[in-house]
Design an enzyme around this catalytic site. Structure first.
Site, PDB file in Angstrom:
ATOM      1  N   VAL A  59      16.339 -36.962   4.312  1.00  0.00           N
ATOM      2  CA  VAL A  59      17.486 -37.663   5.450  1.00  0.00           C
ATOM      3  C   VAL A  59      18.478 -37.229   5.067  1.00  0.00           C
ATOM      4  CG1 VAL A  59      17.495 -40.140   5.785  1.00  0.00           C
ATOM      5  CG2 VAL A  59      15.078 -38.795   6.055  1.00  0.00           C
ATOM      6  N   LYS A  63      29.470 -39.734   6.065  1.00  0.00           N
ATOM      7  CA  LYS A  63      30.525 -39.949   5.293  1.00  0.00           C
ATOM      8  C   LYS A  63      31.693 -38.896   5.827  1.00  0.00           C
ATOM      9  CE  LYS A  63      28.408 -41.953   3.761  1.00  0.00           C
ATOM     10  NZ  LYS A  63      27.046 -43.044   3.788  1.00  0.00           N
ATOM     11  N   ALA A  78      19.941 -51.261  12.708  1.00  0.00           N
ATOM     12  CA  ALA A  78      20.349 -50.354  11.907  1.00  0.00           C
ATOM     13  C   ALA A  78      19.278 -51.547  10.875  1.00  0.00           C
ATOM     14  CB  ALA A  78      21.459 -50.132  11.749  1.00  0.00           C
ATOM     15  N   HIS A  93      48.597 -44.878 -15.594  1.00  0.00           N
ATOM     16  CA  HIS A  93      49.033 -45.607 -14.555  1.00  0.00           C
ATOM     17  C   HIS A  93      50.290 -44.404 -14.380  1.00  0.00           C
ATOM     18  CE1 HIS A  93      51.334 -49.026 -13.179  1.00  0.00           C
ATOM     19  NE2 HIS A  93      52.530 -47.341 -12.902  1.00  0.00           N
ATOM     20  N   GLY A 153      16.810 -30.438   2.061  1.00  0.00           N
ATOM     21  CA  GLY A 153      17.724 -31.952   2.384  1.00  0.00           C
ATOM     22  C   GLY A 153      17.331 -32.835   2.686  1.00  0.00           C
ATOM     23  N   ALA A 213      24.101 -51.443   4.580  1.00  0.00           N
ATOM     24  CA  ALA A 213      25.426 -50.003   4.548  1.00  0.00           C
ATOM     25  C   ALA A 213      25.434 -49.502   5.778  1.00  0.00           C
ATOM     26  CB  ALA A 213      24.782 -49.194   3.479  1.00  0.00           C
ATOM     27  N   GLU A 238      24.620 -59.333  12.080  1.00  0.00           N
ATOM     28  CA  GLU A 238      23.036 -59.748  10.821  1.00  0.00           C
ATOM     29  C   GLU A 238      22.650 -61.197  11.398  1.00  0.00           C
ATOM     30  OE1 GLU A 238      22.548 -57.343   8.699  1.00  0.00           O
ATOM     31  OE2 GLU A 238      21.641 -59.492   8.215  1.00  0.00           O
ATOM     32  N   GLU A 257       7.737 -27.813   2.845  1.00  0.00           N
ATOM     33  CA  GLU A 257       9.114 -29.229   3.650  1.00  0.00           C
ATOM     34  C   GLU A 257       8.688 -28.964   5.086  1.00  0.00           C
ATOM     35  OE1 GLU A 257      11.725 -31.554   3.986  1.00  0.00           O
ATOM     36  OE2 GLU A 257      11.202 -31.270   5.903  1.00  0.00           O
ATOM     37  N   LYS A 258       8.448 -29.657   5.945  1.00  0.00           N
ATOM     38  CA  LYS A 258       8.408 -29.871   7.743  1.00  0.00           C
ATOM     39  C   LYS A 258       9.327 -29.468   8.636  1.00  0.00           C
ATOM     40  CE  LYS A 258       7.976 -34.882   8.670  1.00  0.00           C
ATOM     41  NZ  LYS A 258       7.347 -35.564   9.689  1.00  0.00           N
TER      42      LYS A 258
END
Ligand code: FAD
Length: 467
Positions: free
Chosen positions: A41, A51, A271, A446, A39, A186, A206, A34-35
């Site tokens: 991106v 999140k 994005a 419920h 974990g 997303a 978009e 791993e550079k």
């Protein structure tokens, strides 16, 4: 340090580190190169920090409406820098968690940049200096992930100051006054939610006719409506003609709904998709072939070169952490000589964590129509859910599309509070080929939001109770 392993994994994201753990569980010796931070991106600049910020955004909006809940607050002030720092701490904790899992599973992590050499060898330019050549007795697994794409042809080249990717957006110290987000998948939708909650005037642009274009059209509508209500300017079907970078920001010229617009923004977040990290890896020398830019793999994640596997974003869409992790498990099991269950790519849940959330599995109604399938739709709006009313989160619906003849679940779509959690009942159902009758047969507690899933199943059978 050992230099010979059964398996060498390149990349410590959710594809690579899960693959390494599964291989170790199966008794194989594993080296992982791993550079950067463990974990990938997802943990460092993707799923986890976004999140965390979305939770801050949710809390900001909740507090703004606290009076309705009988809670009086003073003036609500937001500070993106504080939320950003919290998100960095959470990402770091998760990255350290991945470090711990490597130790626990006796996986040797080599820090540096890996390059393939003939004969399942991997040359690593070590972070601490110098190089080392590692050898894989059984297989090399390529899990190098992806990076954000900019659009230089229209002037939207990343410059780190006014035109940036999700990575820079995650690290801003303060929320800008105005921001255009180009691309309403997303990632774009999640950032629109976050920055708007922190006081930025957001324009979401978009090119396709609707936001969240891969989702069922009804779900896109729910989010577009909610966003507009919160003051986010939504421009769908908008074609950007030109971006002009100025010392103080960016001017975007675009056409939307037959109307030409020229708007100034402090910054633009692009994005608009991601590119696989395939360059400089020595893939050609190793005989690893590409397809549409991604590494071509078979049902066990094996590439065109014997002894080389590829998983995660670098191996093609959907570019989702859980898809990469599952591929990691499948590759490890295949390398260990097992016969893993092939991945059902039609059954990978999609999840967008803006508010209201959107989650889905299987076919959209548009896809059912294109395939000329004979189907019935069941819907249940959260406005009719007692539990949704108690928390004041009545936007959205559950939509289940069932086959007309056999009742199989062709697709399920949820827009609303906790949609990304609720979808898993339907994921289990589809993975086990349950029918809508079997969903409804299970008694749902419920009052819960999950009752809306059972009601949508009932609606598809013409027996909905609460509407
Ligand atoms: P990565 O996570 O990209 O990891 C690849 C690793 O390989 C990196 O650590 C990199 O440093 C390393 N590497 C690359 N080349 C080399 C080399 N030559 N030598 C050594 N190491 C190398 N997905 C979801 O499922 N849910 C979400 O909520 C979600 N949110 C997202 C939000 C954002 C803003 C972004 C950008 C993405 C999000 N994603 C989400 C997508 C998710 O992050 C990716 O699908 C996932 O990280 C891919 O995992 P991976 O293991 O294939 O690659």
């Amino acid at each position: 340090m050992a230099t010979s392993f059964d398996v060498i994994v390149i990349g410590g994201g959710p594809g690579g580190y899960v693959c390494a753990i599964r291989a170790a569980q199966l008794g194989l010796s594993v080296g992982l190169v791993e550079k950067d931070r463990m974990g990938g991106v997802c943990v460092n600049i993707g799923c986890i920090p976004t999140k965390a910020l979305l939770h801050s955004a949710y809390a900001a909006n909740l507090v703004r409406h606290a009076a309705e809940l009988g809670i009086t607050t003073g003036e609500v002030k937001t500070d993106y820098g504080v939320a950003m720092k919290r998100s960095r701490r959470i990402a770091e904790t998760n990255s350290k968690g991945a470090d711990f899992l490597m130790k626990k599973n006796k996986i040797e992590v080599v820090k540096g940049v890996a390059k393939l050499k003939p004969g399942r060898k991997v040359e690593v330019a070590k972070a601490e200096g110098g190089t080392v050549v590692l050898e894989a007795k059984r297989a090399v697994v390529i899990a190098t992930g992806s990076r954000p794409k900019d659009i230089p042809t229209i002037g939207l080249a990343f410059n780190g100051k006014t035109i940036f990717s999700s990575t820079e957006a995650l690290l801003l110290e303060a929320a800008p006054k105005t921001m255009a987000i180009v691309g309403a998948g997303a990632v774009g939708a999640e950032f629109a939610d976050v920055f708007s909650a922190f006081g930025t005037q957001v324009s979401l642009i978009e090119a396709l006719p609707r936001i969240l274009p891969v989702e069922d059209a009804e779900m896109s509508d729910v989010v577009a409506k909610a966003f507009k209500k919160r003051g986010i300017a939504v421009h769908a079907g908008a074609k950007i003609e030109k971006a002009q970078v100025k010392p103080t920001g960016v001017t975007l010229s675009f056409e939307s709904g037959g109307k030409k617009e020229t708007l100034d923004f402090d910054c633009v977040l692009v994005a608009a998709g991601r590119a696989p990290n395939v360059e400089g890896l020595g893939l050609e020398e190793a005989g690893v072939k590409l397809e549409k830019g991604f590494i071509k793999i078979d049902a066990t994640c094996a590439t065109s070169a014997p002894g080389y596997y590829a998983i995660g974003d670098v191996a093609g869409p959907p570019l989702l952490a859980h898809k990469g992790s599952r591929e990691g498990m499948v590759a490890a099991e295949a390398i260990a000589g097992h016969q893993p269950q092939p991945i059902d790519y039609s059954n990978v849940p999609g999840a967008t964590y803006c508010h209201p959330e959107v989650a889905s599995i299987g076919l959209t109604e548009e896809a059912c129509q294109e395939r000329k399938l004979d189907y019935v739709v069941g819907r249940f709006p959260f406005s009719a859910s007692g539990r949704a009313r108690t928390s004041g989160e009545t936007e959205g619906l559950v939509k289940i599309i069932r086959g007309k003849k056999y009742g199989e679940i062709l697709g399920a779509h949820i827009a609303g509070a906790h949609a990304t959690e609720l979808i898993h009942e339907l994921a289990v159902a589809r993975a086990n080929e349950y029918t809508v009758e079997e969903i409804e047969l299970a008694i749902h507690a419920h009052p819960t939001l999950a009752e809306a899933v059972a009601e949508a199943a009932l609606d598809s059978l013409g027996r909905v109770v609460h509407i």
